[in-house]
Design a protein around this motif. Structure first.
Motif, PDB file in Angstrom:
ATOM      1  N   SER A  62      -9.677 -13.759 -37.001  1.00 12.46           N
ATOM      2  CA  SER A  62     -10.816 -13.512 -36.122  1.00 12.46           C
ATOM      3  C   SER A  62     -11.485 -14.845 -35.811  1.00 12.46           C
ATOM      4  O   SER A  62     -11.201 -15.863 -36.440  1.00 12.46           O
ATOM      5  CB  SER A  62     -11.821 -12.603 -36.835  1.00 12.46           C
ATOM      6  N   ASP A  99     -14.735  -6.368 -32.538  1.00 10.56           N
ATOM      7  CA  ASP A  99     -14.384  -5.076 -33.123  1.00 10.56           C
ATOM      8  C   ASP A  99     -15.515  -4.598 -34.044  1.00 10.56           C
ATOM      9  O   ASP A  99     -15.750  -5.190 -35.091  1.00 10.56           O
ATOM     10  CB  ASP A  99     -13.080  -5.256 -33.926  1.00 10.56           C
ATOM     11  N   ALA A 131     -15.635  -2.398 -36.056  1.00 11.36           N
ATOM     12  CA  ALA A 131     -15.161  -1.982 -37.383  1.00 11.36           C
ATOM     13  C   ALA A 131     -14.775  -3.179 -38.252  1.00 11.36           C
ATOM     14  O   ALA A 131     -14.317  -3.009 -39.384  1.00 11.36           O
ATOM     15  CB  ALA A 131     -13.958  -1.044 -37.222  1.00 11.36           C
ATOM     16  N   ALA A 132     -14.943  -4.382 -37.717  1.00 14.07           N
ATOM     17  CA  ALA A 132     -14.526  -5.576 -38.471  1.00 14.07           C
ATOM     18  C   ALA A 132     -15.281  -5.670 -39.795  1.00 14.07           C
ATOM     19  O   ALA A 132     -16.473  -5.346 -39.871  1.00 14.07           O
ATOM     20  CB  ALA A 132     -14.794  -6.832 -37.641  1.00 14.07           C
ATOM     21  N   ALA A 133     -14.561  -6.122 -40.801  1.00 11.38           N
ATOM     22  CA  ALA A 133     -15.148  -6.181 -42.148  1.00 11.38           C
ATOM     23  C   ALA A 133     -16.369  -7.085 -42.186  1.00 11.38           C
ATOM     24  O   ALA A 133     -17.326  -6.835 -42.918  1.00 11.38           O
ATOM     25  CB  ALA A 133     -14.094  -6.672 -43.131  1.00 11.38           C
ATOM     26  N   ASP A 134     -16.339  -8.155 -41.381  1.00 10.99           N
ATOM     27  CA  ASP A 134     -17.454  -9.106 -41.444  1.00 10.99           C
ATOM     28  C   ASP A 134     -18.502  -8.820 -40.357  1.00 10.99           C
ATOM     29  O   ASP A 134     -19.288  -9.678 -40.010  1.00 10.99           O
ATOM     30  CB  ASP A 134     -16.933 -10.543 -41.332  1.00 10.99           C
ATOM     31  N   TYR A 135     -18.520  -7.586 -39.837  1.00  8.49           N
ATOM     32  CA  TYR A 135     -19.502  -7.267 -38.800  1.00  8.49           C
ATOM     33  C   TYR A 135     -20.887  -7.160 -39.436  1.00  8.49           C
ATOM     34  O   TYR A 135     -21.157  -6.299 -40.246  1.00  8.49           O
ATOM     35  CB  TYR A 135     -19.138  -5.953 -38.097  1.00  8.49           C
TER      36      TYR A 135
END
Ligand code: ADP
Length: 379
Positions: free
Chosen positions: A2, A253, A255-259
C-alpha cells in the motif's frame, strides 16, 4: 504494497537522498538584466559560477572592486527558464514528502522587482487572463507547476491512497490578515489550538477534487491581491501572500488494516514582501521602529531565522520569537520540527542593486544554517 507500506519502508528524506541537514534548502535565482537597466548604465555584477556557487563583484572606490563568493544548495542564473526551476530546486521531492505527511513550505525572498512573484506565480498577466490553460504557460511559476505535479502524483497513487485537498490563500499586510478567496474577510485573527497550532479561523478553505479548481484558486487569489491592494491603497510589494494546500491521505480501501486517522500533509507557497529597508535584521532602535511599522512580519522572520541558525550552530535551546508576528506564527510549523522548507532568494544582477543583493545573500546564508529537526518517524 500500500502507499503507507511504501512510505514506511523509507522516509521521504531517505527516499530522495536527503539528510536531516537538508530540511531547509536555500536556492538563489538571479533574474536577467533588463534593457532599461542597461540603458541607464547598469551592468551585471552577479554571476552564477556553478550549480551551487555564486559570485558578486562589489564595486569599490576609484574603479576597484572586490569579489564575494557564496554557496547554496542550488544557484540558478538568468538563463534558467521557469520549466527548469522545479527540478533544480528539488520541488518534486518536497511535494512527494508532503503527500507522505510532511509540512512543506516554499518561500520566495528578495527585494521588490527581483523576481519573487515571477518565480512563485508566473507572469501576472498570464495568471489574470481568462482561460488559464489558453495563456502563455511557459511563464507559469512554481505554484501552477507544483499543482500539476501533485495532481498527477495523486492520480498515479489513487489505487492505494485516497487524497483530499483543500486550498486557502491569504495575504498579510501591516499585521492584518486578508482572505484572498473572500475579499469581505478582512483583519482576520490568528488563534492557537493545541491540535492545529496557529490557524486563521474563518479563512475560506476550498476543497479541490480537480486540478481546475486548484488553478482557479491561484487565479482568484492573484486577482484579489491586485484588487485588494488597489482598494486599500497599498503596495502589493509590502504584503506577504501565502497559498496553502492541506492534504489528507487515507488508504483507498476502507477495509485496509491500517485504515485510521488520515495522514496529514501541508504545502505552503509564500511570496514574501520586498526585503528592501531590512538591511540588518539584527539592528535595534531606529531600524527596529521603521521596520516594525512597515513590515513587522518580515523583520520577525529575520529574527526567527537568526535565532534558529544560532541555536543549531551553537547547539543551544534559544528562545525562537515565532509569536512576535502574524507571518512567523503561521509559518511556525514550517520552520522547525516536522517540516521541510525551500527558500528561493531572488536577486537582481544589476550593479545598481548590489547592496540589496548582498543583503539578500547574507539573509539566505543565515537561513542555510538552520536545521529543522523532524519529529515524525517513518517506521
Ligand atoms: P517581485 O515579485 O520580486 O517584486 P517580479 O516577480 O514582479 O518581482 O519581477 C519583476 C519583473 O521582472 C516582472 O516583470 C517579471 O516578469 C520579470 N522577471 C522576474 N524574474 C524574471 C526571470 N527570471 N525571467 C524573466 N523575467 C523575469
Amino acid at each position: 504494497a500500500s502507499g503507507r507500506g511504501a512510505a514506511a519502508a523509507m522516509s521521504p528524506l531517505q527516499a530522495n537522498n536527503l539528510s536531516e541537514a537538508d530540511n531547509i534548502k536555500v536556492a538563489v535565482r538571479v533574474r536577467p538584466l533588463f534593457p532599461h537597466e542597461t540603458e541607464r548604465g547598469g551592468t551585471s555584477v552577479v554571476q552564477v559560477s556553478s550549480n551551487t556557487t555564486i559570485k558578486v563583484v562589489v564595486p569599490g572606490p576609484a574603479g576597484t572592486s572586490m569579489q564575494r563568493d557564496f554557496a547554496f544548495h542550488a544557484c540558478l542564473g538568468p538563463e534558467v527558464g521557469q520549466a527548469d526551476v522545479l527540478h533544480l530546486c528539488g520541488v518534486p521531492q518536497l511535494l512527494d514528502a508532503a503527500l507522505a505527511g510532511y509540512n512543506v513550505t516554499i518561500v520566495a525572498y528578495g527585494q521588490t522587482g527581483s523576481g519573487k512573484t515571477y518565480t512563485m506565480s508566473g507572469r501576472e498577466e498570464v495568471i489574470s487572463s481568462d482561460g488559464y490553460s489558453g495563456g502563455d504557460t511557459q511563464h507559469d511559476g512554481i505554484m501552477t507547476r507544483a499543482l500539476q505535479h501533485l495532481f498527477a502524483a495523486m492520480q498515479a497513487r489513487k489505487g492505494d491512497t485516497k487524497y483530499g485537498v483543500a486550498a486557502s490563500y491569504l495575504e498579510i499586510y501591516n499585521e492584518g490578515i486578508y482572505d484572498l478567496l473572500n475579499l469581505k474577510a478582512k483583519n482576520l485573527p490568528v488563534k492557537w489550538d493545541a491540535a492545529l497550532g496557529f490557524y486563521v479561523p474563518g479563512l475560506k478553505q476550498v476543497p479541490c477534487t480537480k486540478i481546475d479548481t486548484m488553478m482557479d484558486v491561484i487565479r482568484t487569489g492573484m486577482q484579489h491581491r491586485h484588487v485588494g491592494s488597489h482598494e486599500l491603497n497599498i503596495e502589493s510589494s509590502r504584503s506577504h501572500a501565502i497559498m496553502t494546500l492541506t492534504l489528507h491521505a487515507t488508504p483507498a480501501d476502507p477495509a485496509a488494516a491500517d485504515y485510521g486517522a488520515p495522514r496529514m500533509g501541508k504545502i505552503s507557497f509564500v511570496d514574501l514582501a520586498g526585503s528592501e529597508r531590512l538591511k540588518d535584521t539584527k539592528s535595534e532602535g531606529a531600524m527596529l521602529k521603521e521596520t516594525t511599522n512597515i513590515n513587522k512580519s518580515l523583520f520577525v522572520l529575520g529574527k526567527v531565522i537568526s535565532a534558529l541558525a544560532e541555536r543549531d550552530s551553537a547547539g543551544t535551546s534559544a528562545h525562537i520569537p515565532y509569536r512576535d508576528s502574524k507571518l512567523t506564527k503561521l509559518l511556525m510549523d514550517c520552520l522547525g520540527g516536522n517540516a521541510l522548507a525551500l527558500m528561493i532568494a531572488c536577486c537582481s544582477p544589476a550593479s545598481t542593486a548590489v547592496e540589496e543583493t548582498l543583503s539578500t545573500l547574507s539573509y539566505a546564508t543565515r537561513a542555510k544554517n538552520i536545521q529543522n529537526r523532524p519529529t515524525v518517524q517513518y517506521d
